[in-house]
Design a protein around this motif. Sequence first.
Motif, PDB file in Angstrom:
ATOM      1  N   LYS A 102       0.737  -1.203  -0.172  1.00 54.86           N
ATOM      2  CA  LYS A 102      -0.189  -0.076   0.082  1.00 54.86           C
ATOM      3  C   LYS A 102       0.938   1.080   0.039  1.00 54.86           C
ATOM      4  O   LYS A 102       0.533   2.056  -0.535  1.00 54.86           O
ATOM      5  N   ALA A 103       2.051   1.373   0.805  1.00 56.32           N
ATOM      6  CA  ALA A 103       2.876   2.401   0.863  1.00 56.32           C
ATOM      7  C   ALA A 103       3.399   2.614  -0.592  1.00 56.32           C
ATOM      8  O   ALA A 103       3.857   3.782  -1.096  1.00 56.32           O
ATOM      9  N   CYS A 104       3.926   1.539  -1.258  1.00 58.26           N
ATOM     10  CA  CYS A 104       4.569   1.622  -2.613  1.00 58.26           C
ATOM     11  C   CYS A 104       3.485   1.948  -3.552  1.00 58.26           C
ATOM     12  O   CYS A 104       3.706   3.293  -4.153  1.00 58.26           O
ATOM     13  N   LYS A 105       2.424   1.710  -3.700  1.00 61.50           N
ATOM     14  CA  LYS A 105       1.406   2.277  -4.291  1.00 61.50           C
ATOM     15  C   LYS A 105       0.706   3.807  -4.026  1.00 61.50           C
ATOM     16  O   LYS A 105       0.955   4.602  -4.948  1.00 61.50           O
ATOM     17  N   ARG A 106       0.940   4.177  -2.767  1.00 61.46           N
ATOM     18  CA  ARG A 106       0.821   5.377  -2.333  1.00 61.46           C
ATOM     19  C   ARG A 106       1.651   6.448  -2.950  1.00 61.46           C
ATOM     20  O   ARG A 106       1.667   7.429  -3.501  1.00 61.46           O
ATOM     21  N   LEU A 107       3.159   5.866  -2.605  1.00 64.11           N
ATOM     22  CA  LEU A 107       4.290   6.851  -3.274  1.00 64.11           C
ATOM     23  C   LEU A 107       4.189   6.778  -4.983  1.00 64.11           C
ATOM     24  O   LEU A 107       4.695   7.988  -5.319  1.00 64.11           O
ATOM     25  N   ILE A 108       3.726   5.855  -5.531  1.00 65.25           N
ATOM     26  CA  ILE A 108       3.467   5.947  -7.016  1.00 65.25           C
ATOM     27  C   ILE A 108       2.623   6.955  -7.221  1.00 65.25           C
ATOM     28  O   ILE A 108       2.921   7.983  -8.192  1.00 65.25           O
ATOM     29  N   GLY A 109       1.491   6.961  -6.612  1.00 65.82           N
ATOM     30  CA  GLY A 109       0.598   7.986  -6.641  1.00 65.82           C
ATOM     31  C   GLY A 109       0.762   9.497  -6.641  1.00 65.82           C
ATOM     32  O   GLY A 109       0.613  10.478  -7.159  1.00 65.82           O
ATOM     33  N   LEU A 110       1.923   9.656  -5.612  1.00 67.56           N
ATOM     34  CA  LEU A 110       2.639  10.763  -5.259  1.00 67.56           C
ATOM     35  C   LEU A 110       3.760  11.154  -6.179  1.00 67.56           C
ATOM     36  O   LEU A 110       4.152  12.354  -6.231  1.00 67.56           O
ATOM     37  N   GLY A 111       4.026  10.334  -7.346  1.00 70.86           N
ATOM     38  CA  GLY A 111       4.933  10.541  -8.404  1.00 70.86           C
ATOM     39  C   GLY A 111       6.223  10.068  -8.293  1.00 70.86           C
ATOM     40  O   GLY A 111       7.178  10.421  -8.935  1.00 70.86           O
ATOM     41  N   VAL A 112       6.356   9.240  -7.337  1.00 67.42           N
ATOM     42  CA  VAL A 112       7.782   8.426  -7.232  1.00 67.42           C
ATOM     43  C   VAL A 112       7.837   7.376  -8.342  1.00 67.42           C
ATOM     44  O   VAL A 112       6.848   6.736  -8.641  1.00 67.42           O
ATOM     45  N   ASP A 113       8.882   7.272  -9.083  1.00 68.77           N
ATOM     46  CA  ASP A 113       9.167   6.256 -10.333  1.00 68.77           C
ATOM     47  C   ASP A 113       8.771   4.924  -9.394  1.00 68.77           C
ATOM     48  O   ASP A 113       9.677   4.565  -8.558  1.00 68.77           O
ATOM     49  N   SER A 114       7.860   4.094  -9.803  1.00 66.58           N
ATOM     50  CA  SER A 114       7.848   2.848  -9.495  1.00 66.58           C
ATOM     51  C   SER A 114       9.098   1.963  -9.207  1.00 66.58           C
ATOM     52  O   SER A 114       9.233   1.028  -8.658  1.00 66.58           O
ATOM     53  N   GLN A 115       9.942   1.989 -10.347  1.00 57.21           N
ATOM     54  CA  GLN A 115      11.244   1.198 -10.404  1.00 57.21           C
ATOM     55  C   GLN A 115      12.072   1.458  -9.397  1.00 57.21           C
ATOM     56  O   GLN A 115      13.042   0.762  -9.172  1.00 57.21           O
ATOM     57  N   ARG A 116      12.020   2.608  -8.580  1.00 55.21           N
ATOM     58  CA  ARG A 116      12.913   2.863  -7.435  1.00 55.21           C
ATOM     59  C   ARG A 116      12.401   2.177  -6.045  1.00 55.21           C
ATOM     60  O   ARG A 116      12.968   2.245  -5.086  1.00 55.21           O
ATOM     61  N   LEU A 117      11.154   1.561  -6.185  1.00 54.19           N
ATOM     62  CA  LEU A 117      10.471   1.222  -4.999  1.00 54.19           C
ATOM     63  C   LEU A 117      10.529  -0.490  -4.859  1.00 54.19           C
ATOM     64  O   LEU A 117      10.503  -1.209  -5.805  1.00 54.19           O
ATOM     65  N   PHE A 118      11.161  -0.891  -3.846  1.00 56.73           N
ATOM     66  CA  PHE A 118      11.090  -2.200  -3.373  1.00 56.73           C
ATOM     67  C   PHE A 118      10.575  -2.510  -2.064  1.00 56.73           C
ATOM     68  O   PHE A 118      10.694  -2.194  -1.093  1.00 56.73           O
ATOM     69  N   ASN A 119       9.450  -3.449  -2.454  1.00 55.19           N
ATOM     70  CA  ASN A 119       8.593  -4.005  -1.231  1.00 55.19           C
ATOM     71  C   ASN A 119       9.319  -5.248  -0.791  1.00 55.19           C
ATOM     72  O   ASN A 119       9.509  -6.219  -1.473  1.00 55.19           O
ATOM     73  N   LEU A 120       9.361  -5.120   0.573  1.00 52.89           N
ATOM     74  CA  LEU A 120      10.067  -6.470   1.440  1.00 52.89           C
ATOM     75  C   LEU A 120       8.991  -7.434   1.419  1.00 52.89           C
ATOM     76  O   LEU A 120       8.082  -7.281   2.107  1.00 52.89           O
ATOM     77  N   ASP A 121       9.073  -8.528   0.481  1.00 54.10           N
ATOM     78  CA  ASP A 121       8.038  -9.920   0.542  1.00 54.10           C
ATOM     79  C   ASP A 121       7.960 -10.421   1.804  1.00 54.10           C
ATOM     80  O   ASP A 121       8.853 -10.822   2.346  1.00 54.10           O
ATOM     81  N   GLY A 122       6.641 -10.251   2.387  1.00 52.51           N
ATOM     82  CA  GLY A 122       6.565 -11.038   3.474  1.00 52.51           C
ATOM     83  C   GLY A 122       7.015 -10.223   4.743  1.00 52.51           C
ATOM     84  O   GLY A 122       6.835 -10.493   5.843  1.00 52.51           O
ATOM     85  N   GLY A 123       7.446  -8.925   4.615  1.00 49.41           N
ATOM     86  CA  GLY A 123       7.953  -7.983   5.669  1.00 49.41           C
ATOM     87  C   GLY A 123       8.703  -8.428   6.601  1.00 49.41           C
ATOM     88  O   GLY A 123       9.748  -9.473   6.247  1.00 49.41           O
ATOM     89  N   ILE A 124       8.857  -8.068   7.731  1.00 51.84           N
ATOM     90  CA  ILE A 124       9.817  -7.974   8.831  1.00 51.84           C
ATOM     91  C   ILE A 124       9.733  -9.514   9.560  1.00 51.84           C
ATOM     92  O   ILE A 124      10.637 -10.067   9.863  1.00 51.84           O
ATOM     93  N   MET A 125       8.503 -10.153   9.359  1.00 51.29           N
ATOM     94  CA  MET A 125       8.303 -11.576   9.887  1.00 51.29           C
ATOM     95  C   MET A 125       8.756 -12.502   9.130  1.00 51.29           C
ATOM     96  O   MET A 125       9.476 -13.348   9.236  1.00 51.29           O
ATOM     97  N   ARG A 126       8.885 -12.339   7.623  1.00 54.75           N
ATOM     98  CA  ARG A 126       9.617 -13.195   6.700  1.00 54.75           C
ATOM     99  C   ARG A 126      11.033 -12.945   6.930  1.00 54.75           C
ATOM    100  O   ARG A 126      11.813 -14.006   6.947  1.00 54.75           O
ATOM    101  N   TRP A 127      11.598 -11.858   7.157  1.00 55.54           N
ATOM    102  CA  TRP A 127      13.005 -11.549   7.482  1.00 55.54           C
ATOM    103  C   TRP A 127      13.563 -12.428   8.458  1.00 55.54           C
ATOM    104  O   TRP A 127      14.479 -12.990   8.530  1.00 55.54           O
ATOM    105  N   ARG A 128      12.587 -12.344   9.678  1.00 56.02           N
ATOM    106  CA  ARG A 128      13.286 -13.087  10.878  1.00 56.02           C
ATOM    107  C   ARG A 128      13.138 -14.424  10.488  1.00 56.02           C
ATOM    108  O   ARG A 128      14.104 -15.232  11.171  1.00 56.02           O
TER     109      ARG A 128
END
Length: 133
Positions: A102-128
Motif C-alpha cells: 500500500k505504501a508503494c502504491k501511495r508513493l507511486i500516486g505521489l509521483g515516485v518512479d515505481s522502478q525505485r520502489l522495492f517492497n520486502l516480500d513478507g515483511g519483517i516477519m519473513r526477514w526474521r
Amino acid sequence: VAGSSAPPTIEGKGRTMDEAEHVSSDTASDRDFNSLEPIEALEKLKTGWSPWVVDVRLQTEHDIVALPFTDIVSPHRTVKLDEVPVHGDILIYCKAGVRGKKACKRLIGLGVDSQRLFNLDGGIMRWRKDIDS
C-alpha cells in the motif's frame, strides 16, 4: 532484527494490523513496483546496494522489532514525498508485506518512479524467519 515481542493488535479484534487490512484495488498494481524476498534484499545489501529504508508500520511496532538499518518510520497511510529521497532506491517494509504494498502504491500516486520502489516480500516477519533464524 532488534527486539522481539507479540505483534500489536487492533483493539478488541485480536488481529494484527496486516491481518485486518486487505489490499485494495488502487490504480497501481503489484507489478508496478519491485518485490524482494528477504534473501534477495540481503544479497543486494551485501554487494553495496544502499536504499533508503522506510518502515511503514506504526512507531510502536517499530519499537518492538525493526531492521537495524531503517532510515525512517512513516505509517503507510501517511508516508509523504518529503520523507523519501529524490533519487536512488527505496526499500519499504512492514510486518507481513501488505502495508508495504500500500505504501508503494501511495508513493507511486505521489509521483515516485515505481522502478525505485522495492517492497520486502513478507515483511519483517519473513526477514526474521528467513534471515535471523
